[in-house]
Design a protein around this motif. Structure first.
Motif, mmCIF file in Angstrom:
data_model
loop_
_atom_site.group_PDB
_atom_site.id
_atom_site.type_symbol
_atom_site.label_atom_id
_atom_site.label_comp_id
_atom_site.label_asym_id
_atom_site.label_seq_id
_atom_site.Cartn_x
_atom_site.Cartn_y
_atom_site.Cartn_z
ATOM 1 N N ALA A 82 0.828 -1.207 0.000
ATOM 2 C CA ALA A 82 0.000 0.000 0.000
ATOM 3 C C ALA A 82 0.863 1.258 0.000
ATOM 4 C CB ALA A 82 -0.928 -0.006 1.212
ATOM 5 N N ALA A 83 2.054 1.157 0.606
ATOM 6 C CA ALA A 83 2.952 2.315 0.671
ATOM 7 C C ALA A 83 3.857 2.408 -0.563
ATOM 8 C CB ALA A 83 3.796 2.237 1.940
ATOM 9 N N ARG A 84 3.596 1.567 -1.570
ATOM 10 C CA ARG A 84 4.414 1.525 -2.787
ATOM 11 C C ARG A 84 5.882 1.266 -2.458
ATOM 12 N NH1 ARG A 84 2.334 2.720 -7.576
ATOM 13 N NH2 ARG A 84 4.290 3.398 -8.455
ATOM 14 N N ARG A 85 6.121 0.269 -1.576
ATOM 15 C CA ARG A 85 7.493 -0.172 -1.306
ATOM 16 C C ARG A 85 7.624 -1.627 -1.720
ATOM 17 N NH1 ARG A 85 6.942 2.989 3.690
ATOM 18 N NH2 ARG A 85 6.143 1.107 4.668
ATOM 19 N N ALA A 86 8.748 -1.953 -2.372
ATOM 20 C CA ALA A 86 8.973 -3.324 -2.820
ATOM 21 C C ALA A 86 9.287 -4.229 -1.625
ATOM 22 C CB ALA A 86 10.120 -3.352 -3.819
ATOM 23 N N ALA A 87 8.803 -5.473 -1.673
ATOM 24 C CA ALA A 87 9.078 -6.438 -0.609
ATOM 25 C C ALA A 87 9.069 -7.842 -1.203
ATOM 26 C CB ALA A 87 8.038 -6.327 0.495
ATOM 27 N N ILE A 88 9.826 -8.749 -0.584
ATOM 28 C CA ILE A 88 9.847 -10.144 -1.030
ATOM 29 C C ILE A 88 9.506 -11.051 0.144
ATOM 30 C CG2 ILE A 88 11.238 -12.013 -2.030
ATOM 31 C CD1 ILE A 88 12.955 -9.948 -3.411
ATOM 32 N N LEU A 89 8.524 -11.908 -0.081
ATOM 33 C CA LEU A 89 8.170 -12.915 0.913
ATOM 34 C C LEU A 89 8.972 -14.169 0.586
ATOM 35 C CD1 LEU A 89 6.098 -13.604 3.236
ATOM 36 C CD2 LEU A 89 4.679 -14.576 1.420
ATOM 37 N N VAL A 90 9.780 -14.635 1.568
ATOM 38 C CA VAL A 90 10.595 -15.831 1.354
ATOM 39 C C VAL A 90 9.964 -16.984 2.128
ATOM 40 C CG1 VAL A 90 12.913 -16.820 1.531
ATOM 41 C CG2 VAL A 90 12.646 -14.354 1.186
ATOM 42 N N THR A 91 9.622 -18.053 1.390
ATOM 43 C CA THR A 91 8.930 -19.189 2.003
ATOM 44 C C THR A 91 9.744 -20.461 1.853
ATOM 45 O OG1 THR A 91 6.808 -18.207 1.379
ATOM 46 C CG2 THR A 91 6.773 -20.534 1.998
ATOM 47 N N ASP A 92 9.870 -21.204 2.944
ATOM 48 C CA ASP A 92 10.441 -22.544 2.870
ATOM 49 C C ASP A 92 9.267 -23.502 2.641
ATOM 50 O OD1 ASP A 92 11.254 -25.117 3.366
ATOM 51 O OD2 ASP A 92 12.527 -24.592 5.085
ATOM 52 N N PRO A 93 9.178 -24.097 1.435
ATOM 53 C CA PRO A 93 7.994 -24.898 1.126
ATOM 54 C C PRO A 93 7.876 -26.160 1.979
ATOM 55 C CG PRO A 93 9.598 -25.050 -0.657
ATOM 56 C CD PRO A 93 10.131 -24.040 0.315
ATOM 57 N N ASP A 94 8.977 -26.613 2.553
ATOM 58 C CA ASP A 94 8.918 -27.836 3.359
ATOM 59 C C ASP A 94 8.348 -27.574 4.751
ATOM 60 O OD1 ASP A 94 10.004 -29.377 1.292
ATOM 61 O OD2 ASP A 94 12.010 -28.656 1.795
ATOM 62 N N SER A 95 8.858 -26.528 5.404
ATOM 63 C CA SER A 95 8.401 -26.242 6.771
ATOM 64 C C SER A 95 7.264 -25.228 6.793
ATOM 65 C CB SER A 95 9.574 -25.680 7.583
ATOM 66 O OG SER A 95 9.915 -24.385 7.111
ATOM 67 N N GLY A 96 7.127 -24.453 5.701
ATOM 68 C CA GLY A 96 6.123 -23.396 5.682
ATOM 69 C C GLY A 96 6.619 -22.117 6.343
ATOM 70 N N ALA A 97 7.873 -22.134 6.843
ATOM 71 C CA ALA A 97 8.428 -20.948 7.508
ATOM 72 C C ALA A 97 8.574 -19.798 6.506
ATOM 73 C CB ALA A 97 9.783 -21.276 8.120
ATOM 74 N N GLN A 98 8.313 -18.583 6.980
ATOM 75 C CA GLN A 98 8.334 -17.432 6.084
ATOM 76 C C GLN A 98 8.972 -16.218 6.726
ATOM 77 O OE1 GLN A 98 4.112 -17.512 5.339
ATOM 78 N NE2 GLN A 98 4.439 -17.898 3.169
ATOM 79 N N ARG A 99 9.544 -15.366 5.882
ATOM 80 C CA ARG A 99 10.028 -14.067 6.371
ATOM 81 C C ARG A 99 9.831 -13.039 5.272
ATOM 82 N NH1 ARG A 99 15.800 -13.146 4.889
ATOM 83 N NH2 ARG A 99 16.435 -14.850 3.518
ATOM 84 N N LEU A 100 9.777 -11.774 5.686
ATOM 85 C CA LEU A 100 9.555 -10.691 4.737
ATOM 86 C C LEU A 100 10.830 -9.865 4.619
ATOM 87 C CD1 LEU A 100 7.190 -9.519 3.057
ATOM 88 C CD2 LEU A 100 6.828 -7.885 4.913
ATOM 89 N N VAL A 101 11.267 -9.631 3.375
ATOM 90 C CA VAL A 101 12.465 -8.826 3.152
ATOM 91 C C VAL A 101 12.048 -7.547 2.438
ATOM 92 C CG1 VAL A 101 14.733 -8.744 2.058
ATOM 93 C CG2 VAL A 101 13.848 -10.925 2.917
ATOM 94 N N ARG A 102 12.441 -6.416 2.986
ATOM 95 C CA ARG A 102 12.131 -5.132 2.366
ATOM 96 C C ARG A 102 13.323 -4.648 1.560
ATOM 97 N NH1 ARG A 102 10.107 -5.706 7.205
ATOM 98 N NH2 ARG A 102 7.989 -5.068 7.697
ATOM 99 N N GLU A 103 13.039 -3.845 0.533
ATOM 100 C CA GLU A 103 14.122 -3.378 -0.334
ATOM 101 C C GLU A 103 15.129 -2.544 0.458
ATOM 102 O OE1 GLU A 103 12.798 -1.304 -3.835
ATOM 103 O OE2 GLU A 103 14.542 -1.978 -4.962
#
Lengths: 103, 237
Positions: free
Chosen positions: B14-35
């Motif tokens: 919504a704030a027009r900032r790039a971000a990447i969601l990183v997901t481990d498909p095996d465990s489902g663990a996730q983290r968000l990385v901002r530019e």
């Protein structure tokens, strides 16, 4: 029109059980690029797309399991599938779709 | 996905900032990385940087045989049109259909009326007054269509300084020659002036205002889809 990620948040906030499907791999001619989303709720309501409409039905069905178990699933669809006639991609591509529950 | 993480991701979008969601498909663990995050200690730093530029999502194979899903979110492309003119009346609905957010700016209140621009964000103000609040960015295209230096020039200067992925200006080669001289006198570097698409639009022999709008929109899409990484990289350097 709101996008699937916004809708996922809205449905979840409204108390629905929600699954999010994401295209994570494509080979050959695929109708929707990686990163495309389909959001599904426990009643089978859905928004967005992961293909041109070819496999959404199957993804929605799998999403019901994911909502129930909470375990993420990796699904693969392509014309080489045994189920090609039912849920294959008519365009000839193959896609992999990750389905996870919003908790 | 954790609802709190989904909310964080949506807030970035919504704030027009790039971000990447990183997901481990095996465990489902996730983290968000901002530019804006410091990636120096991140094992995926190189891949993440390249994905911020390309905007491409997808699964990647890691050295240890596992994989990660990168869901890349970059701001949706936006077109800021300077001039509530006849071409803009055609360009605004076409660009909206093609999925762009459209903003029209023109200080002339007779032109910038809601009747002429239904459903579009419209500012009946000078570009230099509005643009700072709009926060032009590398995901924004600016098309200057008034043909009036008083209105177009400040917008072009701001667009070039903000690293907009596309900057175009209406006017003949002769008009553009004079424009280059004016902007150069204001201190705009030569390399920045070379980035201005002028005469504006793909050369399809467009004659009517609507045809010119097609040429402009096609040129913006061409720049967005064929040369995005180059534009953003050169601006970041």
């Amino acid at each position: 029109m709101d996008d699937p990620l916004t809708i996922a948040e809205q449905w979840s906030e409204a108390g629905h059980q929600v699954a999010l499907a994401t295209v994570v791999d494509t080979w050959g001619s695929a109708p929707r690029p990686t990163g495309s989303h389909l959001v599904i709720d426990e009643g089978g309501r859905f928004e967005g797309s992961v293909s041109g409409g070819c496999v959404e039905g199957a993804v929605v069905a799998e999403a019901m399991d994911v909502i129930e178990t909470g375990k993420p699933q990796m699904l693969e669809f392509g014309v080489a599938d045994e189920t090609a006639w039912e849920v294959g991609l008519s365009c000839g591509g193959t896609i992999r779709v990750y389905v996870e529950k919003v908790t | 996905m954790d609802l709190a993480l989904l909310k964080e991701l949506n807030a970035e979008r919504a704030a027009r900032r790039a971000a990447i969601l990183v997901t481990d498909p095996d465990s489902g663990a996730q983290r968000l990385v901002r530019e804006a995050d410091d990636l120096s200690g991140d094992p995926l730093a190189e891949t993440l940087r390249s994905r911020f530029r390309s905007g491409k999502s997808g699964r990647i194979e890691l050295d240890d045989g596992s994989s990660a899903i990168l869901t890349v979110s970059v701001p949706s492309a936006r077109i800021v049109v300077i001039g509530a003119v006849h071409i803009s009346q055609a360009l605004a609905p076409m660009a909206t259909l093609a999925g762009f957010d459209v903003t029209v700016i023109d200080p002339r209140t007779a032109f910038a009326t809601p009747e002429r621009f239904a459903g579009v964000t419209l500012h009946a103000e000078w570009p230099q007054d509005v643009l700072p609040g709009i926060a032009l960015d590398p995901y924004t295209a600016v098309a200057a269509l008034t043909h009036d230096p008083k209105i177009d020039d400040p917008a072009l200067t701001e667009a070039l300084a903000s690293g907009c992925f596309y900057v175009g200006a209406l006017g003949s080669r002769k008009t553009h020659g004079k424009r280059r001289e004016r902007l150069a006198a204001l201190g705009v570097p030569e390399a920045a002036l070379d980035r201005i698409a002028a005469p504006i639009g793909l050369a399809i022999g467009a004659a009517s205002p609507a045809e010119i709008a097609v040429a402009v929109l096609a040129q913006i899409i061409e720049t967005l889809r064929i040369r995005p990484a180059e534009t953003r990289t050169s601006e970041a350097a």
